[in-house]
Write a protein that holds these residues in place. Structure first.
Motif, short mmCIF file in Angstrom:
data_model
loop_
_atom_site.label_atom_id
_atom_site.label_comp_id
_atom_site.label_asym_id
_atom_site.label_seq_id
_atom_site.Cartn_x
_atom_site.Cartn_y
_atom_site.Cartn_z
N PHE A 139 0.88 -1.17 0.00
CA PHE A 139 0.00 0.00 0.00
C PHE A 139 0.91 1.22 0.00
CE2 PHE A 139 -2.49 -3.12 2.71
CZ PHE A 139 -3.29 -3.56 1.65
N ALA A 140 0.95 1.95 -1.11
CA ALA A 140 1.98 2.98 -1.25
C ALA A 140 1.61 3.99 -2.32
CB ALA A 140 3.33 2.34 -1.61
N THR A 141 2.32 5.11 -2.29
CA THR A 141 2.28 6.08 -3.37
C THR A 141 2.96 5.49 -4.60
OG1 THR A 141 2.48 7.87 -1.75
CG2 THR A 141 2.97 8.43 -4.03
N ASP A 142 2.42 5.79 -5.77
CA ASP A 142 3.14 5.52 -7.01
C ASP A 142 4.21 6.61 -7.12
OD1 ASP A 142 4.09 5.46 -9.64
OD2 ASP A 142 2.16 4.88 -10.49
N ASN A 143 5.43 6.31 -6.69
CA ASN A 143 6.45 7.33 -6.57
C ASN A 143 6.93 7.85 -7.91
OD1 ASN A 143 7.16 7.89 -3.67
ND2 ASN A 143 7.17 5.65 -3.65
N PHE A 144 6.89 7.04 -8.94
CA PHE A 144 7.22 7.55 -10.27
C PHE A 144 6.20 8.60 -10.69
CE2 PHE A 144 6.99 7.72 -14.86
CZ PHE A 144 8.31 7.76 -15.25
N GLU A 145 4.93 8.33 -10.47
CA GLU A 145 3.89 9.28 -10.83
C GLU A 145 3.99 10.56 -10.01
OE1 GLU A 145 0.46 11.10 -12.50
OE2 GLU A 145 2.01 9.70 -13.20
N ALA A 146 4.31 10.43 -8.72
CA ALA A 146 4.48 11.63 -7.89
C ALA A 146 5.63 12.48 -8.43
CB ALA A 146 4.75 11.23 -6.44
N GLY A 147 6.73 11.85 -8.78
CA GLY A 147 7.84 12.58 -9.37
C GLY A 147 7.49 13.19 -10.72
N ARG A 148 6.72 12.46 -11.53
CA ARG A 148 6.31 12.99 -12.83
C ARG A 148 5.44 14.24 -12.67
NH1 ARG A 148 2.51 13.74 -16.16
NH2 ARG A 148 0.94 12.97 -14.69
N LEU A 149 4.52 14.21 -11.69
CA LEU A 149 3.70 15.40 -11.43
C LEU A 149 4.57 16.58 -11.01
CD1 LEU A 149 0.71 13.79 -9.49
CD2 LEU A 149 0.59 14.90 -11.73
N GLN A 150 5.55 16.32 -10.18
CA GLN A 150 6.47 17.36 -9.72
C GLN A 150 7.21 17.97 -10.92
OE1 GLN A 150 9.62 15.86 -7.29
NE2 GLN A 150 10.10 17.83 -6.34
N GLY A 151 7.73 17.11 -11.79
CA GLY A 151 8.47 17.59 -12.96
C GLY A 151 7.59 18.32 -13.95
N ALA A 152 6.38 17.80 -14.17
CA ALA A 152 5.47 18.45 -15.10
C ALA A 152 5.06 19.82 -14.60
CB ALA A 152 4.23 17.57 -15.31
N TYR A 153 4.85 19.93 -13.27
CA TYR A 153 4.51 21.23 -12.70
C TYR A 153 5.68 22.21 -12.89
CZ TYR A 153 3.22 24.96 -9.57
OH TYR A 153 2.93 26.22 -9.07
N ALA A 154 6.90 21.77 -12.57
CA ALA A 154 8.07 22.65 -12.70
C ALA A 154 8.25 23.10 -14.14
CB ALA A 154 9.32 21.93 -12.19
N LYS A 155 8.08 22.20 -15.09
CA LYS A 155 8.23 22.55 -16.50
C LYS A 155 7.21 23.60 -16.89
CE LYS A 155 8.31 20.56 -21.15
NZ LYS A 155 8.22 19.31 -21.95
N ALA A 156 5.95 23.41 -16.47
CA ALA A 156 4.91 24.38 -16.80
C ALA A 156 5.19 25.74 -16.14
CB ALA A 156 3.55 23.84 -16.36
N ALA A 157 5.70 25.71 -14.89
CA ALA A 157 5.95 26.95 -14.17
C ALA A 157 7.10 27.75 -14.78
CB ALA A 157 6.24 26.66 -12.71
N LEU A 158 7.99 27.08 -15.51
CA LEU A 158 9.08 27.80 -16.17
C LEU A 158 8.57 28.67 -17.32
CD1 LEU A 158 11.92 25.11 -16.27
CD2 LEU A 158 11.91 27.24 -14.96
N GLY A 159 7.39 28.38 -17.80
CA GLY A 159 6.78 29.21 -18.84
C GLY A 159 7.57 29.30 -20.12
N GLY A 160 8.17 28.22 -20.51
CA GLY A 160 8.91 28.20 -21.77
C GLY A 160 10.39 28.46 -21.64
N GLN A 161 10.87 28.83 -20.44
CA GLN A 161 12.31 29.00 -20.25
C GLN A 161 13.02 27.65 -20.37
OE1 GLN A 161 13.66 31.46 -16.82
NE2 GLN A 161 11.48 31.56 -16.31
N ALA A 162 14.22 27.68 -20.88
CA ALA A 162 15.03 26.46 -20.92
C ALA A 162 15.41 26.08 -19.50
CB ALA A 162 16.28 26.67 -21.76
N PRO A 163 15.20 24.84 -19.10
CA PRO A 163 15.49 24.47 -17.71
C PRO A 163 16.98 24.42 -17.40
CG PRO A 163 14.83 22.54 -18.97
CD PRO A 163 14.62 23.73 -19.87
N LYS A 164 17.33 24.87 -16.20
CA LYS A 164 18.68 24.76 -15.66
C LYS A 164 18.51 24.19 -14.25
CE LYS A 164 19.84 29.05 -18.07
NZ LYS A 164 20.26 30.46 -17.88
#
Length: 335
Positions: A139-164
């Motif tokens: 009984f656990a979090t799907d940790n890959f999915e949690a990380g994917r949500l985190q990354g997708a949010y960060a990418k969207a928040a960059l608003g098109g900036q190239a990530p560093k």
């Protein structure tokens, strides 16, 4: 507070008060169908607020069902030897079920096999075992999915900036850290070794180690706009490293956990978002399964995802999320 079972009732047979223990009557340590649940809970540490919260919820759930629960933990994140000793301890104490958040998914499998040979039901919470069959159920979090949500949010928040990106990971070789890391990169659309990743360090989920690791990375280069943090204590440490350099308000930093302290950090702006987990649900499902197993002999099976939710007051298009106010109502730990 440990809930103490008042007695053990076997179908058609009461134990007489002769000083003979239930463990001896069961002849292998595990309660047969029709007995009362005696649960051994093993967490990764007893200092991380996440695992403290999980333990508190498990103890409350056991108390509500008149089940006995005993709790042990590793001394630090990655303490496999400590968890193996805890498993051996619980085998000797004759528990009917072991609930475990394994430090290393594969580091405790031999000890868990010995527990199962003794007739003890093994259930993994928070972190799957490797192989998955080392536990009857997870009984656990799907940790890959949690990380994917985190990354997708960060990418969207960059608003098109190239990530560093700086990446502050957990413990090398631990599946939770590996899965969240991989999920974050998938959400960002990056691969390990990509030039957009300006530095990585392991912090073992520890705030102080995260601060030190981030300071070391920033000493090499502070040309960053995104930070990956494996959990909320890590995020607090990274924020402490960013702030004196004037970077705290310039980078996109999200995290994973959903503790009340983490939700408060989202409200204050220390982090943009956190991915909430639900340790109370893990604990409740684990205790329910342990009690049912002791009562009827029924065993749970397979992996059950207990869910993950983005918490933020800066929602991004295409990223489902809940508000900080919602997070404050559903968070775990000290408020």
């Amino acid at each position: 507070m440990f809930a103490r079972a008042l007695g053990v009732v076997l179908a058609g047979l009461a134990l007489v008060a002769t000083g003979c223990s239930a463990e001896r009557e069961w002849g292998g340590g595990a309660a047969p169908a029709g007995g009362a649940a005696k649960i051994g809970l093993i967490t990764k540490t007893d200092t991380n607020p996440y695992f403290v919260g999980l333990r508190t919820e498990a103890e409350a759930a056991a108390s509500a069902k008149n089940a006995e629960i005993l709790s042990l933990a590793g001394q630090f994140d990655g303490d496999n030897d400590g968890q193996v000793r805890a498993i051996e301890n619980f085998i000797q104490q004759g528990v009917s079920t072991i609930l475990i958040t394994p430090n290393s998914s594969s580091g405790v499998t031999d000890a868990l096999a010995r527990a199962e040979q003794a007739g003890i039901l093994v259930i993994a919470l928070d972190t799957p075992t490797e192989p998955a069959e080392a536990a009857e159920a997870t009984f656990a979090t799907d940790n890959f999915e949690a990380g994917r949500l985190q990354g997708a949010y960060a990418k969207a928040a960059l608003g098109g900036q190239a990530p560093k990106v700086l990446m502050v990971d957990g413990t090398a070789g631990v599946s939770v850290s590996t899965l969240r890391h991989a999920g974050f990169l998938a959400g960002m659309g990056l691969a390990d070794g990509a030039p957009e990743i300006r530095g990585t360090t392991n912090a073992n989920g520890d705030q102080n180690l995260a601060q030190q690791g981030a300071e070391n990375l920033l000493a090499r280069s502070n040309d960053i706009n995104t930070v990956y943090t494996m959990n909320e204590p890590t995020a607090r440490g990274v924020h402490a490293a960013l702030q004196p350099r004037g970077l705290a308000d310039q980078v996109v930093m999200a995290s994973i956990d959903g503790g009340c302290e983490g939700v408060a950090a989202v409200r204050s702006g220390q982090i943009r978002a956190t991915i909430m987990q639900f340790p109370a649900k893990m604990a409740q499902l684990g205790v329910d399964a342990a009690v049912e197993h002791a009562r009827t002999g029924t065993k749970p099976g397979g992996f059950q995802d207990t869910g993950s939710v983005v918490i933020t007051d800066q929602p991004m298009p295409g990223i489902p999320s809940q508000s900080v106010a919602w997070g404050e109502q559903h968070c775990w730990g000290d408020r």
